[in-house]
Design an enzyme around this catalytic site. Structure first.
Site, PDB file in Angstrom:
ATOM      1  N   THR A 102       0.823  -1.206   0.000  1.00  0.00           N
ATOM      2  CA  THR A 102       0.000   0.000   0.000  1.00  0.00           C
ATOM      3  C   THR A 102       0.856   1.255   0.000  1.00  0.00           C
ATOM      4  O   THR A 102       0.426   2.304  -0.478  1.00  0.00           O
ATOM      5  CB  THR A 102      -0.949  -0.017   1.211  1.00  0.00           C
ATOM      6  OG1 THR A 102      -1.635  -1.275   1.254  1.00  0.00           O
ATOM      7  CG2 THR A 102      -1.967   1.104   1.146  1.00  0.00           C
TER       8      THR A 102
ATOM      9  N   LYS B  36       1.707 -12.511   8.038  1.00  0.00           N
ATOM     10  CA  LYS B  36       0.568 -11.778   7.491  1.00  0.00           C
ATOM     11  C   LYS B  36       0.008 -12.640   6.369  1.00  0.00           C
ATOM     12  O   LYS B  36       0.692 -12.911   5.385  1.00  0.00           O
ATOM     13  CB  LYS B  36       1.010 -10.412   6.967  1.00  0.00           C
ATOM     14  CG  LYS B  36      -0.103  -9.616   6.296  1.00  0.00           C
ATOM     15  CD  LYS B  36       0.432  -8.310   5.713  1.00  0.00           C
ATOM     16  CE  LYS B  36      -0.660  -7.554   4.966  1.00  0.00           C
ATOM     17  NZ  LYS B  36      -0.148  -6.316   4.325  1.00  0.00           N
TER      18      LYS B  36
ATOM     19  N   TYR C  83       5.132 -12.524   5.084  1.00  0.00           N
ATOM     20  CA  TYR C  83       3.963 -12.017   4.374  1.00  0.00           C
ATOM     21  C   TYR C  83       3.681 -12.925   3.182  1.00  0.00           C
ATOM     22  O   TYR C  83       4.466 -13.001   2.246  1.00  0.00           O
ATOM     23  CB  TYR C  83       4.243 -10.583   3.929  1.00  0.00           C
ATOM     24  CG  TYR C  83       3.126  -9.861   3.225  1.00  0.00           C
ATOM     25  CD1 TYR C  83       1.817 -10.344   3.191  1.00  0.00           C
ATOM     26  CD2 TYR C  83       3.374  -8.641   2.593  1.00  0.00           C
ATOM     27  CE1 TYR C  83       0.812  -9.659   2.555  1.00  0.00           C
ATOM     28  CE2 TYR C  83       2.378  -7.939   1.946  1.00  0.00           C
ATOM     29  CZ  TYR C  83       1.103  -8.446   1.930  1.00  0.00           C
ATOM     30  OH  TYR C  83       0.106  -7.750   1.289  1.00  0.00           O
TER      31      TYR C  83
ATOM     32  N   ILE D  80      -3.265  -6.131   9.160  1.00  0.00           N
ATOM     33  CA  ILE D  80      -2.517  -5.045   8.534  1.00  0.00           C
ATOM     34  C   ILE D  80      -3.406  -4.587   7.393  1.00  0.00           C
ATOM     35  O   ILE D  80      -3.598  -5.306   6.414  1.00  0.00           O
ATOM     36  CB  ILE D  80      -1.131  -5.503   8.070  1.00  0.00           C
ATOM     37  CG1 ILE D  80      -0.291  -5.876   9.303  1.00  0.00           C
ATOM     38  CG2 ILE D  80      -0.438  -4.405   7.266  1.00  0.00           C
ATOM     39  CD1 ILE D  80       1.087  -6.425   8.988  1.00  0.00           C
TER      40      ILE D  80
END
Length: 291
Positions: free
Chosen positions: A45, A159, A131, A202
């Site tokens: 992001t 994540k 992740y 997240i």
């Protein structure tokens, strides 16, 4: 530290395409006022893929300097050496943890994945969250690899953005004896992930509605699923709107509409279409974010 709602921060740019230091500070203050448990700069992001190495370090430095909540910095790369460099800088800067994406494009075999994460974990003494996001990396981290890496002392969680609740459940089932957390990497699946033992998210949407996302996660963690479901359904239309086009295109437009620091997108990302801009604006109005 790895519990609750944590925004995957957007990276605001100035008109001349530099890091907007003051804007980033304002955005961090905004999400902190919304009750977030931590912040995550330099992730997907945050347009980390189009930040230079110096910009990457600058964003992390700004976050550490001004944040009142834990900072979990994105330091991943498909180049193990570069990921190690980013991780060392982040640790030296004083982050509370790092987020390491599974190497993208290369599609390493299981032995390569194990070696990649272990090498970084052994070299830098900082809590690490892996992740898994197959839609970006082209590869779903095998369960066996995740379980093996969970045994590494400073690899403290993952994540999860595979979209597979069954897999999330298996990860939790197979790491129950480890001090290992699973954090949602998908806003729309956060509540289901929390229901099977996840510890937080997240979040993209937490850039815009940090208060609602924080209250939803905190309610679920406290066992108040009635409240959590209510908030989930309240913000679900906005979450869908924030993924009408590739992240972070919609959320940067939403931030602009909401009066937050945003700035241009870095190419090859292009601005949100007019049609989808209207859809995002409509959802922001329904939630009272804009008039």
């Amino acid at each position: 530290m790895f519990e609750g709602a944590m925004p995957a921060l957007i990276t605001p740019f100035t008109k001349d395409d530099r890091i907007d230091r003051e804007g980033l500070q304002r955005n961090i203050e905004f999400v902190e006022e919304g009750g977030v448990a931590g912040i995550v700069p330099c992730g997907t992001t945050g347009e980390s893929a189009t930040l230079s190495a110096l910009e990457h370090e600058e964003v992390i430095d700004i976050a550490v300097e001004c944040s009142k909540v834990p900072v979990i910095a994105g330091t991943g790369s498909n180049n193990t050496g570069e990921a190690l460099q980013f991780t060392k800088h982040a640790a030296d800067a004083g982050v509370d943890g790092v987020l390491l994406i599974s190497p993208y494009y290369n599609k390493p075999n299981p032995a390569g994945l194990l070696t990649h994460f272990k090498k970084i974990a052994e070299a830098v003494d900082v809590p690490m969250v892996m992740y898994n996001i197959p839609s970006r990396t082209g590869q779903d981290m095998p369960l066996e690899v995740i379980v093996e890496l969970a045994k590494v002392e400073n690899i403290v969680g993952i994540k999860e953005a595979s979209g597979n609740i069954g897999k999330v459940s298996q990860i939790l089932e197979n790491t129950i004896d480890e001090d290992f957390v699973v954090i949602s990497g998908e806003d729309n699946l956060t509540l289901p992930i929390l229901s099977v033992g996840g510890q937080g998210v997240i979040s993209v949407a937490a850039n815009i509605v940090p208060d609602r996302m924080s209250r939803m996660v905190n309610a679920a963690l406290a066992g108040d699923y009635e409240t959590a479901r209510k908030i989930h359904f309240e913000i679900a239309p906005l979450i869908r709107a924030l993924f009408l086009e590739t992240n972070p295109i919609p959320v940067k437009k939403a931030a602009e509409l909401a009066g937050l620091a945003s700035g241009n997108l870095r190419l090859p990302l292009a601005p949100l279409s007019e049609t989808n801009t209207q859809k995002v604006a409509d959802e922001l109005r329904k939630l009272g974010v804009i008039e």
